[in-house]
Design an enzyme around this catalytic site. Structure first.
Site, PDB file in Angstrom:
ATOM      1  N   ILE A  29      19.112  75.911 -15.320  1.00 45.64           N
ATOM      2  CA  ILE A  29      18.991  77.174 -15.430  1.00 45.64           C
ATOM      3  C   ILE A  29      19.984  77.952 -14.910  1.00 45.64           C
ATOM      4  O   ILE A  29      20.877  78.627 -15.173  1.00 45.64           O
ATOM      5  CB  ILE A  29      17.788  77.868 -14.666  1.00 45.64           C
ATOM      6  CG1 ILE A  29      16.634  77.109 -15.532  1.00 45.64           C
ATOM      7  CG2 ILE A  29      17.775  79.363 -15.311  1.00 45.64           C
ATOM      8  CD1 ILE A  29      15.203  77.738 -15.016  1.00 45.64           C
ATOM      9  N   ARG A  57      12.333  80.379  -7.421  1.00 42.82           N
ATOM     10  CA  ARG A  57      10.523  80.156  -6.660  1.00 42.82           C
ATOM     11  C   ARG A  57      10.541  81.382  -5.835  1.00 42.82           C
ATOM     12  O   ARG A  57      11.367  81.180  -5.118  1.00 42.82           O
ATOM     13  CB  ARG A  57       9.500  78.725  -6.311  1.00 42.82           C
ATOM     14  CG  ARG A  57      10.054  77.820  -7.153  1.00 42.82           C
ATOM     15  CD  ARG A  57       8.541  77.680  -8.111  1.00 42.82           C
ATOM     16  NE  ARG A  57       8.446  76.965  -8.474  1.00 42.82           N
ATOM     17  CZ  ARG A  57       8.865  77.545 -10.640  1.00 42.82           C
ATOM     18  NH1 ARG A  57       9.078  78.242 -11.353  1.00 42.82           N
ATOM     19  NH2 ARG A  57       7.770  76.248 -10.525  1.00 42.82           N
ATOM     20  N   GLU A  93       2.171  83.812  -5.496  1.00 43.96           N
ATOM     21  CA  GLU A  93       1.506  84.436  -5.949  1.00 43.96           C
ATOM     22  C   GLU A  93       0.803  84.122  -6.441  1.00 43.96           C
ATOM     23  O   GLU A  93      -0.281  82.952  -6.184  1.00 43.96           O
ATOM     24  CB  GLU A  93       2.399  83.349  -7.579  1.00 43.96           C
ATOM     25  CG  GLU A  93       3.517  84.087  -8.356  1.00 43.96           C
ATOM     26  CD  GLU A  93       4.165  83.110  -8.853  1.00 43.96           C
ATOM     27  OE1 GLU A  93       5.079  83.373  -8.585  1.00 43.96           O
ATOM     28  OE2 GLU A  93       4.076  83.044 -10.039  1.00 43.96           O
ATOM     29  N   GLY A 115      21.786  74.512 -11.065  1.00 49.23           N
ATOM     30  CA  GLY A 115      21.570  73.161 -11.728  1.00 49.23           C
ATOM     31  C   GLY A 115      20.987  73.513 -13.378  1.00 49.23           C
ATOM     32  O   GLY A 115      22.147  74.242 -13.739  1.00 49.23           O
ATOM     33  N   HIS A 156       6.106  86.290 -13.829  1.00 56.75           N
ATOM     34  CA  HIS A 156       6.499  84.667 -13.677  1.00 56.75           C
ATOM     35  C   HIS A 156       6.721  84.879 -15.119  1.00 56.75           C
ATOM     36  O   HIS A 156       5.648  83.828 -16.180  1.00 56.75           O
ATOM     37  CB  HIS A 156       5.173  83.984 -13.040  1.00 56.75           C
ATOM     38  CG  HIS A 156       6.759  82.942 -12.860  1.00 56.75           C
ATOM     39  ND1 HIS A 156       5.987  81.477 -11.882  1.00 56.75           N
ATOM     40  CD2 HIS A 156       6.657  82.294 -13.323  1.00 56.75           C
ATOM     41  CE1 HIS A 156       6.530  80.451 -11.559  1.00 56.75           C
ATOM     42  NE2 HIS A 156       7.276  80.571 -12.358  1.00 56.75           N
TER      43      HIS A 156
END
Ligand code: 8YV
Length: 325
Positions: free
Chosen positions: A156, A236, A265, A154, A283
């Site tokens: 990124i 993720r 997380e 995508g 993160h």
């Protein structure tokens, strides 16, 4: 006066703009709000600016009858029950584009940090171990000239791929759909998933979390990768089965890992914590000052537009416009 709840404090002036027209409540602690604090703080709001850590679920949406918009400050929005929000006539927006390059930069920081053992080397110097130079001291792996694999092509992923040309790398990618625009722009070649695993020296995960990506990388996948390979995750956490990654790194099934995101997380699998061949970040993919300011500015603009009866640019559930509240 309409109320806007902001679940964390952000740098910059953008949130201040809202205070001119609305009652603004900001959760100002230097930690995430608990579930109770989130529900209490947001009570009565017409708009909420949330982060990936806030679960915007049915209960939350049902408790806020006036809610018009959930403006999620981040590109990912798997924390929001978008289908339910749509059913209830609530717009959901995110903050794409402004963080693309910043997150791609961090992916490369992880590639280099792991490959060239930057964190280990820094610790070595600081702990007073640097007494003499030695040819086999802290040898890492070359980055230039290798094969970069991108999982999730995508915005990124494409920005990560674009950077590879400066290092003379071959780029493979795997995505749900082919991304021909990116192929032209970056020279990346589409690969089926097994090929991506087998041929990548550096495998960067830049995809969102969804049913197709959850748990996609586990023991079996690591076994198909090169023993010399390095995996990087800026997407993720739950895309990787973390305990299986820790075991693979411990056993030398793959060479190293650079992680910015985690399965549960902010918990990190304890098996990862003592491994020297991993670099673990909290993160911070989009955590550059300018970018954070741009993100909150975009999130605030979406709220302003929605509360003015207009359509925000980055609406992720445009179908909601057919059933306005
Ligand atoms: C954010 C991110 O910092 O944009 C995303 O999806 O993961 C990060 O850039 C985080 O989501 C804050 O909500």
């Amino acid at each position: 006066m309409k109320k806007v709840f902001v679940s964390l404090e952000y740098p910059g002036e953008a949130v201040g703009r809202l205070a001119e027209k609305y009652e603004v409540v900001v959760f100002r602690e230097e930690r995430l709000p608990t579930r109770r604090e989130l529900l209490e703080g947001a009570a009565g709001s017409s708009a909420v600016i949330s982060t990936v850590a806030d679960s915007i679920d049915r209960e939350f949406i049902d408790l806020l009858p006036d809610l018009k918009i959930v403006s999620n400050c981040g590109v990912g929005y798997e924390n929001v029950d978008v289908a339910y929000a749509t059913e209830k006539g609530v717009m959901v927006t995110n903050t794409p584009d402004v963080l693309t390059e910043t997150t791609a930069d961090l992916a490369w920081a992880l590639i280099f940090a792991v490959a060239r053992r930057v964190v280990e080397a820094d610790t070595y110097v600081r702990s007073g171990k640097f007494k003499t130079w030695h040819p086999s001291l802290l040898m890492g792996r070359n980055v230039h000239g290798k094969t970069l694999g991108v999982f999730g092509m995508g915005r990124i992923g494409s920005a990560v791929a674009r950077r590879a040309s400066g290092f003379g790398m071959k780029v493979l990618y795997h995505n749900r759909r082919r991304n021909e625009v990116s192929e032209k722009e970056t020279g990346a070649e589409y690969a089926e998933f097994p090929r991506l695993l087998e041929e990548s020296d550096f495998l960067v995960i830049a995809s969102p979390l969804n049913d197709g990506t959850r748990g996609r990388f586990g023991a079996e996948e690591f076994r198909k990768m090169k023993r010399s390979s390095i995996i990087v995750n800026v997407g993720r956490g739950p895309i990787i089965k973390e305990a299986e990654l820790a075991a693979a790194l411990e056993e030398g099934v793959i060479w190293g890992a650079g992680l910015d995101v985690y399965e549960k997380e902010p918990e990190v699998d304890p098996g990862l914590l003592h491994l020297p061949n991993t670099v673990l970040l909290p993160h911070i993919g989009s955590a550059a000052r300018e970018t954070r300011e741009d993100m909150i500015d975009m999130a605030v603009t979406s709220v302003e537009l929605a509360l003015d009866g207009k359509t925000p640019e980055h609406i992720v559930n445009p179908e909601v416009l057919e059933r306005p509240k």
